[in-house]
Design an enzyme around this catalytic site. Structure first.
Site, PDB file in Angstrom:
ATOM      1  N   ASN A  10     -68.473 -69.456 -23.810  1.00 33.27           N
ATOM      2  CA  ASN A  10     -67.364 -70.305 -23.388  1.00 33.27           C
ATOM      3  C   ASN A  10     -67.494 -71.690 -23.994  1.00 33.27           C
ATOM      4  OD1 ASN A  10     -66.289 -68.356 -21.620  1.00 33.27           O
ATOM      5  ND2 ASN A  10     -67.528 -69.090 -19.909  1.00 33.27           N
ATOM      6  N   ASP A  12     -67.234 -75.329 -22.571  1.00 35.54           N
ATOM      7  CA  ASP A  12     -67.188 -76.032 -21.286  1.00 35.54           C
ATOM      8  C   ASP A  12     -66.449 -77.357 -21.420  1.00 35.54           C
ATOM      9  OD1 ASP A  12     -68.711 -74.010 -20.243  1.00 35.54           O
ATOM     10  OD2 ASP A  12     -70.572 -75.170 -20.125  1.00 35.54           O
ATOM     11  N   GLY A  38     -70.909 -70.765 -21.264  1.00 39.56           N
ATOM     12  CA  GLY A  38     -70.867 -69.327 -21.020  1.00 39.56           C
ATOM     13  C   GLY A  38     -72.234 -68.866 -20.558  1.00 39.56           C
ATOM     14  N   THR A 214     -82.998 -67.174  -7.081  1.00 42.27           N
ATOM     15  CA  THR A 214     -83.103 -68.580  -7.462  1.00 42.27           C
ATOM     16  C   THR A 214     -82.586 -69.455  -6.325  1.00 42.27           C
ATOM     17  OG1 THR A 214     -80.952 -68.477  -8.591  1.00 42.27           O
ATOM     18  CG2 THR A 214     -82.926 -68.082  -9.920  1.00 42.27           C
ATOM     19  N   ASP A 242     -77.948 -83.353 -13.974  1.00 39.86           N
ATOM     20  CA  ASP A 242     -76.851 -82.391 -13.992  1.00 39.86           C
ATOM     21  C   ASP A 242     -77.453 -80.991 -13.865  1.00 39.86           C
ATOM     22  OD1 ASP A 242     -74.634 -80.806 -14.454  1.00 39.86           O
ATOM     23  OD2 ASP A 242     -74.135 -81.683 -16.393  1.00 39.86           O
ATOM     24  N   GLY A 247     -79.530 -72.387 -13.717  1.00 42.11           N
ATOM     25  CA  GLY A 247     -79.794 -70.976 -13.450  1.00 42.11           C
ATOM     26  C   GLY A 247     -79.820 -70.155 -14.724  1.00 42.11           C
ATOM     27  N   ASP A 248     -78.962 -70.510 -15.685  1.00 43.36           N
ATOM     28  CA  ASP A 248     -78.966 -69.796 -16.959  1.00 43.36           C
ATOM     29  C   ASP A 248     -80.242 -70.078 -17.746  1.00 43.36           C
ATOM     30  OD1 ASP A 248     -76.458 -68.741 -16.417  1.00 43.36           O
ATOM     31  OD2 ASP A 248     -75.419 -70.416 -17.380  1.00 43.36           O
TER      32      ASP A 248
END
Length: 313
Positions: A10, A12, A38, A214, A242, A247-248
């Site tokens: 993606n 952002d 993404g 997580t 930020d 998590g990615d």
């Protein structure tokens, strides 16, 4: 080591806000920034920054945004030869308001070309020979299933955005990596903060595989398959700017560590350290660390503790 990511790419649109809006509320943004994103591409970029041997399978539009996404991944040492251009369809996008001071965010995704990724795309050679295949749910579910079935290595799945998962897919997953909200959705219970022992019970109710939950600033919960003890692994302390993409980053680092031969607890300790470091600059990839930086932070990560001990609950 080899990691293949099958998933979304993606562009952002990051919007700085003083505070996140509530339902039906309008807030004024302080400016916008375009950034690569993404879930799939973010995970691939994180893994690529940490070690070579990372491949990405996905789709972008035949547009400038697609060109930017391919260039950003290549800059992170990711092989993009299996990322296909899709004429007539725009590259996927995500709008992300980010709260100043806390780094917390909301995300709205428009799939675009990601919705055109087919099961035939997902059974390519990089999937069949990878040590770890890393999957998410921002692409069609049948494509995720095809990749899981084609994999011969370890299959890691992030169930995001959450949806009901077919049993045939869960049977192919070796490590399921939800956050607390995604775990609650899979278990069919209300989303709320729970004690680690409750999360262990939920994790074992939704999957027979290993589950890693997580927990944001609290780290991650390792729930092994079988009857072994669950572990709570806290991250090293950082000043978060930020949390977008943390998590990615965790998943990319986890996949890379597993592909390199680490045990699941070792891989989670490495991944929570990488994820914490990734929050120290704006954007999903603004502070992705390299391997040397993560290993230097490992000494600052607390020792994991077994869930059930008084200190944990």
């Amino acid at each position: 080591m080899s990691v293949t990511v099958v998933g979304s790419l993606n562009e952002d649109v990051l919007v700085r806000v003083h505070r996140l809006p509530g339902r039906g509320e309008t807030v004024i943004g302080e400016g916008t920034t375009l950034a690569p994103g993404g879930k799939g591409a973010n995970q691939a970029a994180a893994a690529g920054r940490l070690a070579p041997g990372v491949h990405m399978i996905g789709r972008v539009g035949d547009d400038p945004a697609g060109t930017r996404q391919l260039a950003a991944l290549a800059e992170s040492r990711v092989n993009v030869s299996r990322v296909h251009r899709t004429p007539g369809v725009p590259t996927g996008s995500a709008t992300i308001p980010v709260e100043e001071g806390t780094g917390e965010n909301l995300i709205v995704v428009v799939p675009g070309a990601n919705a055109a990724l087919t099961p035939e795309d997902a059974v390519a050679e990089p999937v069949r020979r990878a040590d770890v295949v890393l999957l998410q749910l921002e692409i069609p579910l049948e494509t995720v299933q095809a990749a899981a079935e084609a994999a011969t290595g370890t299959v890691v799945l992030t169930p995001a955005p959450p949806r009901e998962l077919p049993e045939a897919l869960l049977e192919r997953v070796d490590v399921l990596v939800p956050n607390e909200h995604e775990l609650a959705a899979l278990a069919g219970v209300a989303a709320e903060e729970r004690a680690p022992a409750e999360l262990v019970q939920l994790a074992r109710s939704v999957a027979s595989s290993a589950v890693v939950v997580t927990l944001g600033a609290r780290g991650a919960l390792v729930v092994p398959d079988g009857d072994g003890p669950a572990l709570l692994q806290a991250p090293p302390a950082v000043r978060a700017v930020d949390t977008t993409g943390a998590g990615d980053c965790f998943c990319g680092a986890l996949a890379g560590a597993l592909a390199a031969g680490a045990s699941l607890p070792e891989a989670v300790r490495y991944a929570v350290s990488a994820a914490a470091l990734s929050t120290t600059a704006p954007g999903a990839r603004g502070a992705l660390p390299d391997d040397e930086t993560v290993r230097a932070a490992l000494d600052r990560a607390p020792v994991a503790v077994e869930v059930g001990a008084a200190a944990v609950s």
